[in-house]
Structure formats: C-alpha cells, structure tokens
Design a protein around this motif. Structure first.
Motif, PDB file in Angstrom:
ATOM      1  N   ALA A  70      -0.914   6.312  -2.876  1.00 18.61           N
ATOM      2  CA  ALA A  70      -1.506   6.617  -1.493  1.00 18.61           C
ATOM      3  C   ALA A  70      -0.808   6.822  -0.463  1.00 18.61           C
ATOM      4  O   ALA A  70      -0.889   6.025   0.663  1.00 18.61           O
ATOM      5  CB  ALA A  70      -2.766   5.370  -1.254  1.00 18.61           C
ATOM      6  N   ASP A  71       0.178   7.501  -0.426  1.00 19.61           N
ATOM      7  CA  ASP A  71       1.065   7.722   0.786  1.00 19.61           C
ATOM      8  C   ASP A  71       0.662   8.233   2.017  1.00 19.61           C
ATOM      9  O   ASP A  71       1.311   7.997   2.978  1.00 19.61           O
ATOM     10  CB  ASP A  71       2.419   8.424   0.272  1.00 19.61           C
ATOM     11  N   ASP A  72      -0.438   8.754   1.702  1.00 22.87           N
ATOM     12  CA  ASP A  72      -1.190   9.460   2.958  1.00 22.87           C
ATOM     13  C   ASP A  72      -1.902   8.361   3.669  1.00 22.87           C
ATOM     14  O   ASP A  72      -2.450   8.508   4.866  1.00 22.87           O
ATOM     15  CB  ASP A  72      -2.029  10.421   2.470  1.00 22.87           C
ATOM     16  N   LEU A  73      -2.149   7.129   3.156  1.00 27.89           N
ATOM     17  CA  LEU A  73      -2.798   6.008   3.869  1.00 27.89           C
ATOM     18  C   LEU A  73      -2.112   5.348   4.847  1.00 27.89           C
ATOM     19  O   LEU A  73      -0.652   5.136   4.495  1.00 27.89           O
ATOM     20  CB  LEU A  73      -3.561   5.283   2.813  1.00 27.89           C
ATOM     21  N   ALA A  74      -2.343   4.771   5.831  1.00 29.97           N
ATOM     22  CA  ALA A  74      -1.535   3.776   6.469  1.00 29.97           C
ATOM     23  C   ALA A  74      -1.210   2.464   5.997  1.00 29.97           C
ATOM     24  O   ALA A  74      -2.020   2.219   5.078  1.00 29.97           O
ATOM     25  CB  ALA A  74      -2.495   3.674   7.984  1.00 29.97           C
ATOM     26  N   GLU A  75      -0.030   2.234   6.404  1.00 27.44           N
ATOM     27  CA  GLU A  75       0.479   0.903   5.623  1.00 27.44           C
ATOM     28  C   GLU A  75      -0.291  -0.420   5.874  1.00 27.44           C
ATOM     29  O   GLU A  75      -0.746  -1.144   4.697  1.00 27.44           O
ATOM     30  CB  GLU A  75       1.895   0.663   6.251  1.00 27.44           C
ATOM     31  N   ASP A  76      -1.187  -0.523   6.838  1.00 23.46           N
ATOM     32  CA  ASP A  76      -1.953  -1.619   7.016  1.00 23.46           C
ATOM     33  C   ASP A  76      -3.250  -1.484   6.037  1.00 23.46           C
ATOM     34  O   ASP A  76      -3.965  -2.488   5.814  1.00 23.46           O
ATOM     35  CB  ASP A  76      -2.512  -1.744   8.598  1.00 23.46           C
ATOM     36  N   LEU A  77      -3.646  -0.103   5.925  1.00 20.82           N
ATOM     37  CA  LEU A  77      -4.887  -0.085   4.909  1.00 20.82           C
ATOM     38  C   LEU A  77      -4.289  -0.227   3.210  1.00 20.82           C
ATOM     39  O   LEU A  77      -5.029  -1.043   2.588  1.00 20.82           O
ATOM     40  CB  LEU A  77      -5.479   1.446   4.999  1.00 20.82           C
ATOM     41  N   ARG A  78      -3.076  -0.077   3.132  1.00 28.44           N
ATOM     42  CA  ARG A  78      -2.528  -0.314   1.816  1.00 28.44           C
ATOM     43  C   ARG A  78      -2.320  -1.891   1.849  1.00 28.44           C
ATOM     44  O   ARG A  78      -2.554  -2.333   0.707  1.00 28.44           O
ATOM     45  CB  ARG A  78      -1.267   0.357   1.482  1.00 28.44           C
ATOM     46  N   GLU A  79      -1.912  -2.473   2.743  1.00 30.26           N
ATOM     47  CA  GLU A  79      -1.803  -3.687   2.718  1.00 30.26           C
ATOM     48  C   GLU A  79      -3.083  -4.417   2.673  1.00 30.26           C
ATOM     49  O   GLU A  79      -3.218  -5.559   1.741  1.00 30.26           O
ATOM     50  CB  GLU A  79      -1.100  -4.610   3.915  1.00 30.26           C
ATOM     51  N   GLU A  80      -4.185  -4.106   3.099  1.00 31.17           N
ATOM     52  CA  GLU A  80      -5.507  -4.649   2.908  1.00 31.17           C
ATOM     53  C   GLU A  80      -5.902  -4.411   1.517  1.00 31.17           C
ATOM     54  O   GLU A  80      -6.555  -5.363   0.938  1.00 31.17           O
ATOM     55  CB  GLU A  80      -6.608  -4.065   3.860  1.00 31.17           C
ATOM     56  N   MET A  81      -5.798  -3.658   0.803  1.00 25.62           N
ATOM     57  CA  MET A  81      -5.939  -3.250  -0.636  1.00 25.62           C
ATOM     58  C   MET A  81      -5.157  -4.200  -1.230  1.00 25.62           C
ATOM     59  O   MET A  81      -5.810  -4.914  -2.262  1.00 25.62           O
ATOM     60  CB  MET A  81      -5.770  -2.118  -1.070  1.00 25.62           C
ATOM     61  N   LEU A  82      -3.927  -4.342  -1.045  1.00 27.57           N
ATOM     62  CA  LEU A  82      -3.145  -5.519  -1.842  1.00 27.57           C
ATOM     63  C   LEU A  82      -3.420  -6.812  -1.765  1.00 27.57           C
ATOM     64  O   LEU A  82      -3.737  -7.516  -2.641  1.00 27.57           O
ATOM     65  CB  LEU A  82      -1.554  -5.409  -1.245  1.00 27.57           C
ATOM     66  N   THR A  83      -4.030  -7.270  -0.369  1.00 31.28           N
ATOM     67  CA  THR A  83      -4.371  -8.554  -0.305  1.00 31.28           C
ATOM     68  C   THR A  83      -5.938  -8.875  -0.934  1.00 31.28           C
ATOM     69  O   THR A  83      -6.059  -9.731  -1.738  1.00 31.28           O
ATOM     70  CB  THR A  83      -4.761  -8.731   1.237  1.00 31.28           C
ATOM     71  N   ALA A  84      -6.444  -8.089  -1.024  1.00 33.54           N
ATOM     72  CA  ALA A  84      -7.859  -7.985  -1.926  1.00 33.54           C
ATOM     73  C   ALA A  84      -7.721  -7.944  -3.236  1.00 33.54           C
ATOM     74  O   ALA A  84      -8.269  -8.890  -3.941  1.00 33.54           O
ATOM     75  CB  ALA A  84      -8.821  -6.630  -1.710  1.00 33.54           C
ATOM     76  N   ALA A  85      -6.781  -7.274  -3.889  1.00 30.19           N
ATOM     77  CA  ALA A  85      -6.359  -7.432  -5.356  1.00 30.19           C
ATOM     78  C   ALA A  85      -5.815  -8.864  -5.682  1.00 30.19           C
ATOM     79  O   ALA A  85      -6.142  -9.388  -6.512  1.00 30.19           O
ATOM     80  CB  ALA A  85      -5.426  -6.346  -5.671  1.00 30.19           C
ATOM     81  N   LEU A  86      -4.873  -9.180  -4.649  1.00 28.49           N
ATOM     82  CA  LEU A  86      -4.004 -10.350  -4.942  1.00 28.49           C
ATOM     83  C   LEU A  86      -4.902 -11.717  -4.797  1.00 28.49           C
ATOM     84  O   LEU A  86      -4.840 -12.569  -5.335  1.00 28.49           O
ATOM     85  CB  LEU A  86      -2.831 -10.591  -4.258  1.00 28.49           C
ATOM     86  N   GLY A  87      -5.816 -11.411  -3.889  1.00 27.09           N
ATOM     87  CA  GLY A  87      -6.795 -12.564  -3.731  1.00 27.09           C
ATOM     88  C   GLY A  87      -7.519 -12.769  -5.158  1.00 27.09           C
ATOM     89  O   GLY A  87      -8.004 -13.958  -5.438  1.00 27.09           O
ATOM     90  N   VAL A  88      -7.906 -11.797  -5.754  1.00 25.68           N
ATOM     91  CA  VAL A  88      -8.644 -11.886  -7.027  1.00 25.68           C
ATOM     92  C   VAL A  88      -7.659 -12.605  -8.091  1.00 25.68           C
ATOM     93  O   VAL A  88      -8.093 -13.548  -8.472  1.00 25.68           O
ATOM     94  CB  VAL A  88      -9.131 -10.655  -7.522  1.00 25.68           C
ATOM     95  N   LEU A  89      -6.587 -11.904  -8.170  1.00 21.80           N
ATOM     96  CA  LEU A  89      -5.791 -12.528  -9.110  1.00 21.80           C
ATOM     97  C   LEU A  89      -5.225 -14.075  -8.863  1.00 21.80           C
ATOM     98  O   LEU A  89      -4.980 -14.995  -9.722  1.00 21.80           O
ATOM     99  CB  LEU A  89      -4.445 -11.787  -9.113  1.00 21.80           C
TER     100      LEU A  89
END
Length: 213
Positions: A70-89
């Motif tokens: 997802a290199d076309d997405l802003a870094e803050d959006l990618r960080e939000e997705m990462l935070t959501a996934a890690l929050g589950v794990l």
C-alpha cells in the motif's frame, strides 16, 4: 431411449453469502467504500501473516509489508492499520486464536442435510475435543453487544458451525466473531445459531444462479 441430461448439482452454499441483510453501517460514498474495503483487506491479511512472525519483529515486518502492498497510502493510514492489527494480536483474550494450534484461512467443505457448504474460515483453533471457528470483521462501527450482531453474520457463522460439526462429529464446535476495530471478540452461543443452521436449505435457495462465463 436416451436417459436425458445429467441433473446439475446444487450450487454450494458459501457461508459469507448465507445472509442478505446489510450490516449496521450506513452506506458510504463510492470512494470511501473502496477505501474501507481495502483497509479491511489489508488488516485481514496482516492478521493472517503476523502470528508466524516473532512478536518483537512484528511492527517492523508489518511496516515493510504495508509499504510494499500500500505504498500509495499515507504513512499515518498505514500506521493506523498496523495499530489495529497489533491491537488484536496483543490482546490477552485472543492469544489461543493466534497460537500454533490455530490455522489461518482454512478451506472448509461439507454436506449438511443435502446442502453443500463451502467456504474459508478466517481462523480455526483445533484443540482436544473442541473446534473454534472465528471470523474477522473490520467494520468501523462494531456492535455494542451480541444482540446487535447482524443477522447475516449469525447465518454465516451457523453455516461454518454446521460444516465443522459434519467434519468433526466427535468434537464440540464453537464460533466467534472478532471485530478488529474495537477489538472485541463475541462468542456465539449454540442456541443463537441453531435456528440458522436449520435454515441452510432456504439460504441456499435464495442465492442467485451461478454466472459462468
């Protein structure tokens, strides 16, 4: 005398198509809907891949993967997705679902009362005498309680349970829905799914004909 054409077998029932109702979210504009669908898909794929990565290495591994996918997405959006996934794990209640006993993206197929049920379970936890199937939902407005879970989701999970009971007849089969936005895991009681298991035939008949090009 010609015996005539062979009857066409019934179309398999996909659990994700077992219900027609929409979720609780109001409709989004087309562009926002595409973004929401992509976000959900990326988080879903992170949850599939990250459990196999050592815990300390997960954040950087996820950042590298998101940068490629997802290199076309802003870094803050990618960080939000990462935070959501890690929050589950990282959630203590979800540990067994992401342990070595659990499988990701498991194809399932079984015949239940003459209905062929075929689909893919997001997560399958296999324990002695017990099977737990969990589906991930990335909706931005998770239900506040089990009573608010959409009917379509209950039908979907009932189909998974019915298929797994046919595959593992000696095991207790449990079902849950994990809403990644919260995160929140709802275990679905057998009595809440039983009426929908009994209605699989009707759900199959409601599907539109298979379009083969």
């Amino acid at each position: 005398t010609a015996i005539g054409p062979e009857p066409r077998p019934p179309r398999p029932l996909a659990p994700s198509a077992a219900g027609e109702e929409q979720g609780a979210d109001p409709p989004l504009p087309p562009e926002a809907a595409r973004h929401a669908a992509r976000r959900g898909s990326l988080i879903h794929r992170l949850l599939e891949r990250l459990p196999d990565v050592p815990e300390a290495e997960r954040p950087e591994a996820a950042r590298r993967w998101l940068a490629r996918q997802a290199d076309d997405l802003a870094e803050d959006l990618r960080e939000e997705m990462l935070t959501a996934a890690l929050g589950v794990l990282d959630h203590p209640d979800f540990g067994p679902l992401f342990s070595a006993l659990a499988l990701a993206e498991v194809p399932l197929a079984a015949t239940v009362d003459g209905v062929v049920v075929a689909g893919t379970a997001d997560r399958l936890l296999i324990e002695e005498g017990r099977i737990t199937v969990v589906d991930f939902k990335t909706t931005r407005r998770p239900p506040a309680s089990i009573s608010d879970i959409p009917l379509a989701t209950l039908r979907q999970m009932a189909a998974y349970v019915a298929a797994l009971e046919a595959i593992y007849p000696a095991c207790e089969v449990r079902a849950g829905v994990l809403y990644t936005h919260a995160p929140a895991l709802f275990e679905l009681a057998p009595e809440s799914l039983r009426p929908h298991k009994n209605a699989l035939q009707a759900a199959q008949q409601s599907l539109s004909p298979l379009d083969i090009e």
